[in-house]
Every structure is written in structure tokens, then in C-alpha cells.
Design a protein around this motif. Structure first.
Motif, PDB file in Angstrom:
ATOM      1  N   THR A   1       0.824  -1.222   0.000  1.00  0.00           N
ATOM      2  CA  THR A   1       0.000   0.000   0.000  1.00  0.00           C
ATOM      3  C   THR A   1       0.857   1.270   0.000  1.00  0.00           C
ATOM      4  O   THR A   1       0.434   2.312   0.486  1.00  0.00           O
ATOM      5  CB  THR A   1      -0.939   0.015   1.228  1.00  0.00           C
ATOM      6  N   LEU A   2       2.049   1.187  -0.560  1.00  0.00           N
ATOM      7  CA  LEU A   2       2.976   2.319  -0.543  1.00  0.00           C
ATOM      8  C   LEU A   2       2.358   3.576  -1.142  1.00  0.00           C
ATOM      9  O   LEU A   2       2.629   4.696  -0.690  1.00  0.00           O
ATOM     10  CB  LEU A   2       4.256   1.952  -1.302  1.00  0.00           C
ATOM     11  N   GLY A   3       1.520   3.417  -2.152  1.00  0.00           N
ATOM     12  CA  GLY A   3       0.947   4.582  -2.815  1.00  0.00           C
ATOM     13  C   GLY A   3       0.149   5.487  -1.899  1.00  0.00           C
ATOM     14  O   GLY A   3      -0.008   6.682  -2.187  1.00  0.00           O
ATOM     15  N   GLU A   4      -0.345   4.944  -0.788  1.00  0.00           N
ATOM     16  CA  GLU A   4      -1.149   5.778   0.116  1.00  0.00           C
ATOM     17  C   GLU A   4      -0.309   6.824   0.853  1.00  0.00           C
ATOM     18  O   GLU A   4      -0.862   7.731   1.487  1.00  0.00           O
ATOM     19  CB  GLU A   4      -1.900   4.900   1.116  1.00  0.00           C
ATOM     20  N   LEU A   5       1.030   6.715   0.745  1.00  0.00           N
ATOM     21  CA  LEU A   5       1.881   7.764   1.302  1.00  0.00           C
ATOM     22  C   LEU A   5       1.543   9.110   0.664  1.00  0.00           C
ATOM     23  O   LEU A   5       1.630  10.161   1.311  1.00  0.00           O
ATOM     24  CB  LEU A   5       3.353   7.406   1.075  1.00  0.00           C
ATOM     25  N   ALA A   6       1.111   9.082  -0.599  1.00  0.00           N
ATOM     26  CA  ALA A   6       0.722  10.321  -1.280  1.00  0.00           C
ATOM     27  C   ALA A   6      -0.452  10.998  -0.582  1.00  0.00           C
ATOM     28  O   ALA A   6      -0.548  12.228  -0.546  1.00  0.00           O
ATOM     29  CB  ALA A   6       0.368  10.020  -2.735  1.00  0.00           C
TER      30      ALA A   6
ATOM     31  N   ASP B   1      15.058   1.779  -2.004  1.00  0.00           N
ATOM     32  CA  ASP B   1      15.546   2.815  -1.098  1.00  0.00           C
ATOM     33  C   ASP B   1      14.319   3.560  -0.576  1.00  0.00           C
ATOM     34  O   ASP B   1      13.796   4.470  -1.224  1.00  0.00           O
ATOM     35  CB  ASP B   1      16.494   3.758  -1.850  1.00  0.00           C
ATOM     36  N   PHE B   2      13.834   3.150   0.603  1.00  0.00           N
ATOM     37  CA  PHE B   2      12.590   3.725   1.126  1.00  0.00           C
ATOM     38  C   PHE B   2      12.730   5.212   1.438  1.00  0.00           C
ATOM     39  O   PHE B   2      11.770   5.979   1.291  1.00  0.00           O
ATOM     40  CB  PHE B   2      12.147   2.963   2.375  1.00  0.00           C
ATOM     41  N   VAL B   3      13.907   5.621   1.861  1.00  0.00           N
ATOM     42  CA  VAL B   3      14.114   7.041   2.163  1.00  0.00           C
ATOM     43  C   VAL B   3      13.973   7.869   0.891  1.00  0.00           C
ATOM     44  O   VAL B   3      13.281   8.901   0.867  1.00  0.00           O
ATOM     45  CB  VAL B   3      15.492   7.248   2.828  1.00  0.00           C
ATOM     46  N   ALA B   4      14.605   7.412  -0.178  1.00  0.00           N
ATOM     47  CA  ALA B   4      14.493   8.138  -1.443  1.00  0.00           C
ATOM     48  C   ALA B   4      13.066   8.101  -1.978  1.00  0.00           C
ATOM     49  O   ALA B   4      12.562   9.110  -2.503  1.00  0.00           O
ATOM     50  CB  ALA B   4      15.467   7.545  -2.467  1.00  0.00           C
ATOM     51  N   LEU B   5      12.403   6.955  -1.832  1.00  0.00           N
ATOM     52  CA  LEU B   5      11.014   6.848  -2.282  1.00  0.00           C
ATOM     53  C   LEU B   5      10.117   7.835  -1.542  1.00  0.00           C
ATOM     54  O   LEU B   5       9.281   8.511  -2.147  1.00  0.00           O
ATOM     55  CB  LEU B   5      10.498   5.423  -2.057  1.00  0.00           C
ATOM     56  N   ALA B   6      10.261   7.881  -0.226  1.00  0.00           N
ATOM     57  CA  ALA B   6       9.424   8.776   0.573  1.00  0.00           C
ATOM     58  C   ALA B   6       9.639  10.231   0.152  1.00  0.00           C
ATOM     59  O   ALA B   6       8.677  11.006   0.024  1.00  0.00           O
ATOM     60  CB  ALA B   6       9.734   8.596   2.052  1.00  0.00           C
ATOM     61  N   ARG B   7      10.876  10.593  -0.066  1.00  0.00           N
ATOM     62  CA  ARG B   7      11.158  11.969  -0.478  1.00  0.00           C
ATOM     63  C   ARG B   7      10.582  12.262  -1.853  1.00  0.00           C
ATOM     64  O   ARG B   7      10.146  13.380  -2.131  1.00  0.00           O
ATOM     65  CB  ARG B   7      12.665  12.204  -0.438  1.00  0.00           C
ATOM     66  N   ALA B   8      10.559  11.244  -2.722  1.00  0.00           N
ATOM     67  CA  ALA B   8       9.956  11.431  -4.036  1.00  0.00           C
ATOM     68  C   ALA B   8       8.462  11.724  -3.931  1.00  0.00           C
ATOM     69  O   ALA B   8       7.901  12.452  -4.758  1.00  0.00           O
ATOM     70  CB  ALA B   8      10.194  10.192  -4.896  1.00  0.00           C
ATOM     71  N   PHE B   9       7.824  11.173  -2.901  1.00  0.00           N
ATOM     72  CA  PHE B   9       6.406  11.449  -2.651  1.00  0.00           C
ATOM     73  C   PHE B   9       6.189  12.838  -2.059  1.00  0.00           C
ATOM     74  O   PHE B   9       5.056  13.325  -2.020  1.00  0.00           O
ATOM     75  CB  PHE B   9       5.833  10.412  -1.685  1.00  0.00           C
TER      76      PHE B   9
ATOM     77  N   PRO C   1       4.056  13.789   6.484  1.00  0.00           N
ATOM     78  CA  PRO C   1       4.468  12.522   7.078  1.00  0.00           C
ATOM     79  C   PRO C   1       5.985  12.342   7.018  1.00  0.00           C
ATOM     80  O   PRO C   1       6.668  12.932   6.176  1.00  0.00           O
ATOM     81  CB  PRO C   1       3.763  11.480   6.212  1.00  0.00           C
ATOM     82  N   THR C   2       6.481  11.522   7.925  1.00  0.00           N
ATOM     83  CA  THR C   2       7.910  11.211   7.958  1.00  0.00           C
ATOM     84  C   THR C   2       8.091   9.706   7.976  1.00  0.00           C
ATOM     85  O   THR C   2       7.605   9.024   8.888  1.00  0.00           O
ATOM     86  CB  THR C   2       8.585  11.805   9.213  1.00  0.00           C
ATOM     87  N   LEU C   3       8.771   9.184   6.967  1.00  0.00           N
ATOM     88  CA  LEU C   3       9.101   7.766   6.939  1.00  0.00           C
ATOM     89  C   LEU C   3      10.420   7.569   7.671  1.00  0.00           C
ATOM     90  O   LEU C   3      11.431   8.197   7.316  1.00  0.00           O
ATOM     91  CB  LEU C   3       9.184   7.256   5.501  1.00  0.00           C
ATOM     92  N   ILE C   4      10.392   6.709   8.680  1.00  0.00           N
ATOM     93  CA  ILE C   4      11.587   6.424   9.480  1.00  0.00           C
ATOM     94  C   ILE C   4      11.948   4.964   9.239  1.00  0.00           C
ATOM     95  O   ILE C   4      11.295   4.054   9.762  1.00  0.00           O
ATOM     96  CB  ILE C   4      11.326   6.689  10.984  1.00  0.00           C
TER      97      ILE C   4
END
Length: 542
Positions: free
Chosen positions: A445-450, A492-500, A526-529
Motif C-alpha cells: 500500500t505504498l501509494g497511500e503515502l501520497a 531505497d525507502f528514504v528516497a522513495l518517501a522523499r519522491a512522494f 508525514p515522515t518515513l523512518i
């Protein structure tokens, strides 16, 4: 004179009358007329990136607020995409109202190949809904909505699915909008007075009583605590009931029903009071064997069928948990202080014994559990996915208030729940929320970060990265099954989160968690840790 309202307008109006504030959904060709009058209706619409996310958000909203979560879905794929999340809500008795479109009335059952056509769509949801209804006349809507909310508010809850043919959305309704009102809620039923007297006599005379609380006791924590203090009874919680009784209370043994020491205490109690619990396998952390109760068992549940599920009671009370425990508390008298002190000492010893019985790998994760408890505000909400660290927080992280715990590790046990459910919880509560999810589950469900970015939510999202499906990997190792399909390529979850558009960081020490979480709470995004799990490097090489 104003024109007659449409069926869609009356639907929006009635949702507000039933105190719904937010709806989660993705519009489609078949719901254009449903959405026509959404602006100005007083409802806030949240657009997820997948219909599964919509239903998970509605689930999280309901768990945090205690009010039904609401979804708008398109015909066919909208409903089937949401099915997994609806089934999780059904398993956990979460109130959810799903409004979906269905093909025009003249096309139903005709298999003409219409857009989004799903033969017998109503049958698709019947297995994971407490009620399913197809609207056939616009004028039926007020009665159907009244029935839906009676089920959602006054009985054992779960998803209710109402499908509306697309030709009915613009259909005219009689009268004016202000003519339509919510039906009054039915008062939850209390217990039969004779049954309360019997239960009170049994508990008052018990030498080794015990109280078991499940998710159906969410509103009964205060009365349960008072009863425990009066009769000096240890209280144990299912995972769905974490926080219902303050886990700092010296009589609360937490959600530790899977450990042998607690099991022995429960099985050897002379009277067991079980409230709003299925006594299920998942309450016992996949221990299949039912409890072998040696004493008298009192069960209280709003659902008649659940009163005999997994254990036959000596006294069955079909009634609301909070009402019944308030009645029971009034019928009991205080025991002497010595009995309470002995029970408190017993509970303290049991908690120590549970810690000694933890499974392999738990000790290296315990510092993370402690760090998470220190980072979560006292009244905060923890939303967890099926991931290794969450299995430890289930038992070892105490919670202090009702509706502080939302997890998919019970019952249906899907993956991908935590991120969208945490979004729903945060949108429906002023309390701080922390999501905990594994690297494998997050990809569901990564897309819901948006959505969290779009809504500017100060939401810490902890990603336990063990480079795969770590818990299944451990089960494979224990069963001497070759590791197949469990070691994953992780992005790279950190890079992915920043892309969102989210903030992100990576930590590898428990001492770093509090600073990262506090910084996340201070942001309007939001902040992905990402947490590098112990032995994570080894797993990535495997």
C-alpha cells in the motif's frame, strides 16, 4: 419552489444526519452522479490511491473514533479491490459502511458485458459483510440507511455494503432534503437481572477469578477495572482489547494469552469472566488448542453465536459489554485488601514469566519496543502491520487508553494495513498516531503515502526493514523448509518517501527513535523512518 432532491443528494444529507464527516473513495465513470453534489454537502472526501486503501482508511477511522468509517466505491473493481480490507474489518468487528455503484437495474444479471460488470456483485461481498443490500427504488434509501446504521451502532459491528444502481443516483426523491432525518439510535441492551445476580454470586465467591476482555469490550474498560479491583481478579486482554484497561494497572496482565504461564492461570481459575472475546486462535498467537477451563465460565457478548464459540459457557449473557459490566459492578462488593495485593503480586510474576518465555529474536528487539513506548504519547494510537517488531509490541508495549491499538495481526491477518489505517486514524482523531509496518507490507500500500502528504499529516511511519518477509522466513527456518520467496529486493525507502514529498530518515539504534518521532510530530507532512532491523544486513545477503 426548489426542485426535488436526487437520491445521491439525499444520501449525502443522510450521511451528515448520521454524523458522518469523512468519506474515502475514488470516483469513476459510474459514480459521477454520486459525486455531483458532494461539494457543499458538508462531507470531506479523501481520495486514496487504491480502493483497498480506501477501506483500510475507513477501518482506521472507525477504530480511532468509534464511529463507522465510510467508503464510496465504483462498480466491479472498486468493490473487489476493497474486498481484502473489508474482510479484515469483518474479522475484527469494525463498523464500516461501503456504498458502491452497480450497473443499471435493467442490466443486472443479464451478462451484457457492460462496463465494470460483475455477475452477481452482491454475492461477492456477502461473505465479509454483516449485511448487504441492493437498492431497487430510490424511495427505499432512508429505510435502508436506517437499517444500516442500526446494525453499525447497536449490534456486533462489521462492514455493511449498500450497492446502488447507477440509474438511481440522479433519480428524484419525494419532498425536500430537510424532510430526511437520521433514525434514533437504539439503546444498547443490558443484561437480564437474574443473570447478573448469578454472575455476581459466582464472582463474589471465587477464590481465583480471572477476567478476559476482547475487542467487544472497547467501551467497558472503566467498569472492568472496577470489577477487577473489587474481586481481586487479574485481567488479560486480547490483542483487539489492548488499552481497554490501562496496562500499567497492577491487576492487568496485558495481551499475553499466548504464554503458557498465563494459559495455566486462566485454565485453573475457578471463575472466568470473558467479555466481548472470541477466545480465538489469534488471541492466543496461533496456539490452536482451546482453553481447557476447569472452573465456571461466564461469557458476555452482543452476538449470540459468539457466546458458544471456542468455549461453552456455564452462564451466557447476550448483552452490551459496557451496560452489563456496569450492572455487574453495582452488584459486587469490595473484597479485603489482602486478596488484591496477592493478585497484584501474582500478575507481576506472570509478566516476568512471559518475558522469559519470549520466542527467539525477541530480546534483540526489546530495546526497540522500549524506545517505541517512550516515543508514543500517553494517549497516542499505535497502528501496526504484520511485521516482526509488531508481534513484540503486541505483548511487551503497554497501552493506557481504549482505542490506542489498531492491528491487522489478529483474525484475517492481511498485509499492508498499517499505513492507510494510520492515515484514517489520524484524519479522524486529534490524538497522535504512529504507524509501524514492515518493508514487505509497506509495498502492498505504498501509494497511500501520497494521501498522507496531500493531507499534510504529522504522521511518523516506522518501517521495520528486515529485507523480506522476516516472520515467514523464521517459520521456514524452524520447519526446516528452504527459504523460498521470502528474501526480497527492497527499494531505497528514504528516497522513495522523499519522491512522494514526505520527510524521511534512516536509523539503526533504538536511542535514535525518540528524536526522529518527535521531529515527525512537529512537521505538517508525514515522515518515513526506516529502521534497519537487527541482522538486516545478513538477511539482505541471504
Amino acid at each position: 419552489m426548489s426542485s426535488a432532491p436526487t437520491c445521491a443528494q439525499v444520501l449525502m444529507h443522510l450521511l451528515r444526519e448520521y454524523q458522518v464527516e469523512k468519506v474515502f473513495g475514488i470516483p469513476g465513470v459510474h459514480t459521477i452522479e454520486l459525486y455531483r453534489d458532494l461539494p457543499g454537502s458538508g462531507l470531506t472526501h479523501i481520495t486514496p490511491r487504491h480502493e483497498q486503501g480506501a477501506a483500510f482508511m475507513a477501518d482506521g477511522s472507525a477504530r480511532a473514533s468509534g464511529k463507522p468509517g465510510v467508503c464510496f466505491l465504483i462498480t466491479g473493481p472498486g468493490l473487489t479491490n476493497a474486498a481484502t480490507a473489508m474482510a479484515q474489518a469483518y474479522s475484527d468487528s469494525i463498523p464500516m459502511l461501503v456504498i458502491s455503484a452497480v450497473n443499471r437495474r435493467e442490466d443486472l444479471g443479464m451478462s451484457r458485458g457492460r462496463l465494470h460488470e460483475l455477475p452477481r456483485q452482491s454475492d461477492a461481498s456477502r461473505g465479509f459483510c454483516v449485511w448487504q443490500h441492493t437498492l431497487t427504488q430510490a424511495e427505499q434509501l432512508p429505510e435502508v440507511m436506517a437499517k444500516a446504521f442500526q446494525l453499525l451502532r447497536s449490534s456486533r459491528p462489521g462492514p455493511v455494503h449498500i450497492e446502488i444502481p447507477i440509474d438511481l443516483f440522479p433519480a428524484p426523491m419525494p419532498g425536500q432534503l430537510e424532510d430526511y432525518h437520521a433514525a434514533p439510535a437504539t439503546r444498547a441492551p443490558g443484561a437480564n437481572s437474574t443473570a447478573i445476580t448469578i454472575a455476581a454470586n459466582w464472582l463474589q465467591g471465587a477464590q481465583r477469578p480471572v477476567i478476559l476482555l476482547g475487542g467487544g469490550a472497547q467501551a467497558a474498560g472503566e467498569a472492568a477495572t472496577q470489577i477487577a479491583e473489587k474481586i481481586a481478579a487479574p485481567v488479560f486482554l486480547s490483542l483487539a482489547a489492548k488499552g481497554v484497561v490501562d496496562e500499567r494497572h497492577p491487576l492487568c496482565g496485558g495481551a499475553n494469552l499466548s504464554f503458557d504461564c498465563v494459559r495455566n492461570r486462566v485454565e485453573n481459575a475457578d471463575v472466568v469472566l470473558a467479555v466481548g472475546t472470541e477466545l480465538s486462535e489469534t488471541d492466543r498467537n496461533l496456539v490452536r488448542e482451546d482453553y481447557a477451563f476447569s472452573g465456571q465460565v461466564i461469557r458476555i457478548d452482543i452476538d449470540t453465536a459468539q457466546l458458544v464459540c471456542n468455549a461453552s459457557p456455564d452462564l451466557a449473557i447476550c448483552a452490551d459489554a459496557a451496560e452489563s459490566l456496569q450492572q455487574l459492578n453495582a452488584a459486587l462488593v469490595q473484597r479485603n485488601g489482602e486478596a488484591k495485593e496477592q493478585s497484584e503480586q501474582e500478575v507481576a510474576q506472570l509478566l516476568q514469566d512471559c518475558r522469559k518465555a519470549w520466542w527467539d529474536g525477541s530480546e534483540e528487539r526489546f530495546p526497540w519496543v522500549e524506545a517505541l513506548r517512550a516515543s508514543l504519547p500517553e494517549n497516542g494510537i499505535l497502528v501496526t502491520d504484520s511485521t516482526q517488531l509488531a508481534y513484540n509490541t503486541n505483548h511487551a508495549l503497554p497501552l493506557y487508553h481504549p482505542r490506542s491499538h489498531a492491528t491487522c495481526t489478529t483474525g484475517y491477518g492481511t498485509l499492508g494495513f498499517a499505513l492507510p489505517a494510520a492515515i484514517g486514524a489520524k484524519l479522524s482523531s486529534e490524538r497522535d498516531v504512529i504507524a509501524l509496518i514492515g518493508d514487505g507490507g509497506l509495498m502492498f500500500t505504498l501509494g497511500e503515502l501520497a494521501v498522507a502528504v496531500e493531507q499534510q499529516l504529522p504522521l511518523p511511519i516506522l518501517v521495520w526493514n528486515n529485507a523480506g518477509y522476516g516472520e515467514i522466513r523464521d517459520f521456514m527456518d524452524a520447519a526446516k523448509v528452504p527459504r523460498e520467496g521470502v528474501n526480497l529486493h527492497t527499494p531505497d525507502f528514504v528516497a522513495l518517501a522523499r519522491a512522494f514529498g514526505a520527510e524521511a530518515c534512516r536509523i539503526d539504534q533504538p536511542g535514535q527513535l525518540a528524536e526522529a518521532v518527535n521531529a515527525a510530530f512537529s512537521r505538517q507532512t508525514p515522515t518515513l523512518i526506516e529502521i534497519s532491523a537487527p541482522s538486516g544486513a545478513e538477511q539482505r545477503e541471504a
